[in-house]
Scaffold this motif. Structure first.
Motif, PDB file in Angstrom:
ATOM      1  N   TRP A  30       0.834  -1.196   0.000  1.00  0.00           N
ATOM      2  CA  TRP A  30       0.000   0.000   0.000  1.00  0.00           C
ATOM      3  C   TRP A  30       0.872   1.250   0.000  1.00  0.00           C
ATOM      4  N   SER A  31       0.489   2.248  -0.772  1.00  0.00           N
ATOM      5  CA  SER A  31       1.275   3.475  -0.851  1.00  0.00           C
ATOM      6  C   SER A  31       1.265   4.248   0.463  1.00  0.00           C
ATOM      7  N   THR A  32       0.197   4.143   1.245  1.00  0.00           N
ATOM      8  CA  THR A  32       0.132   4.858   2.525  1.00  0.00           C
ATOM      9  C   THR A  32       1.166   4.340   3.516  1.00  0.00           C
ATOM     10  N   LYS A  33       1.621   3.120   3.328  1.00  0.00           N
ATOM     11  CA  LYS A  33       2.626   2.548   4.235  1.00  0.00           C
ATOM     12  C   LYS A  33       3.887   3.402   4.247  1.00  0.00           C
ATOM     13  N   VAL A  34       4.329   3.831   3.075  1.00  0.00           N
ATOM     14  CA  VAL A  34       5.549   4.627   2.957  1.00  0.00           C
ATOM     15  C   VAL A  34       5.398   5.955   3.689  1.00  0.00           C
TER      16      VAL A  34
END
Length: 313
Positions: free
Chosen positions: A151-155
């Motif tokens: 998931w991009s929000t993880k970064v």
């Protein structure tokens, strides 16, 4: 002029007349969009319906088209590989990603108006008081949080200082949360209420926090296979068209007002963090900054006004 010449001229005239009567034919565009990550995952239904609206809005100039949902459940890394080829699937609605921007054709219109970046936390009931006492981002980041591995929000959360516990499997994150592997599980306003309801029988100890919202700038774009530029052109033309004629707003608010009103975003403590994968200036480069939702708006009023307008029209 002899009879043979006259005959040839007459034949040419008939041929030209015949060709002018032949109806124009169009390619039958085939859109194949991805299946959700789980049979319990209904996050993509809005994007399926939006894509159908785009297809309908471009029928007159692009011709007929079919929309098919792939029957294969794939990880995001595999989806990227399949999109590059364009045979198994050729379009997806997904959060902005630098690699995808480089290797696919992105249509940079944020089709969820930024709502999926309004993150509300699913927690265990026993931790409700803990979150109610939080007053700073440092307190929030001290709690372990869950995320999908791709998931991009993880970064963004890792960069902000969160200790992120990951899983590649969507369903397993709810199991991990219920077992206390992490304390918070951030979900978009458009996702969180449906998910808690869907998993309520299996994990009755999971509830939605009512005090905090984490704002991560996030855009969902349609991404198209580089082998299907015509489909990308059709999607952009269709999106611009339905934004201009109001059909986009009608569909968006019909599908999201319940969640926006229920979440009471403007009454929550809002923490905003940067997203290294996307900027708000990129998100609004085509549609303008007013296109994105403002979490400080009173959606109980806004949605009522929009609903009244839709009914009136």
């Amino acid at each position: 002029m002899d009879n043979l010449q006259i005959f040839r001229i007459f034949l040419s005239f008939l041929l030209l007349m015949g060709l002018s009567c032949v109806p124009i034919t169009y390619a039958n565009d085939q859109f194949i969009i991805n299946h959700s990550e789980s049979n319990l995952d209904h996050r993509y239904q809005y994007t399926y319906d939006l894509l159908q609206l785009v297809i309908d809005a471009t029928d007159a100039d692009f011709g007929q088209a079919s929309l098919e949902v792939s029957d294969v459940i794939m990880s995001r890394n595999r989806i990227l590989r399949e999109l590059q080829d364009g045979q198994t699937i050729n379009v997806i609605a997904e959060a902005s990603n630098l690699q995808w921007n480089a290797q696919l054709i992105p249509i940079k219109i944020p089709i969820r108006k930024g709502i999926q970046g309004f993150r509300i936390f699913i927690i265990q009931k026993e931790n409700a008081e803990t979150l109610a006492k939080i007053t700073s981002i440092a307190q929030l980041t001290s709690l372990k949080t869950g995320s999908g591995s791709q998931w991009s929000t993880k970064v963004a959360m890792q960069q902000a200082g969160f200790e992120v516990v990951e899983s590649i499997q969507y369903d397993s994150l709810f199991n991990m949360l219920s077992k206390g592997r992490f304390v918070t599980f951030g979900r978009g306003v458009n996702e969180v209420y449906q998910e808690v309801d869907q998993f309520s029988l299996e994990y009755p100890n999971l509830v939605i926090d009512e005090n905090i919202m984490l704002h991560i700038p996030l855009a969902t774009y349609f991404y198209v296979s580089p082998n299907k530029p015509r489909l990308a052109q059709r999607i952009e033309v269709g999106l611009r068209r339905i934004i201009n004629n109001g059909e986009f707003e009608r569909l968006f608010y019909q599908r999201h007002c319940d969640f926006l009103v229920k979440s009471k975003l403007n009454q929550r403590l809002i923490f905003k963090i940067n997203n290294p994968l996307i900027s708000e200036s990129e998100m609004t480069s085509i549609v303008g900054k007013d296109f994105l939702l403002n979490p400080m708006d009173d959606f109980s009023v806004l949605c009522k006004n929009i609903t009244d307008l839709i009914v009136f029209n």
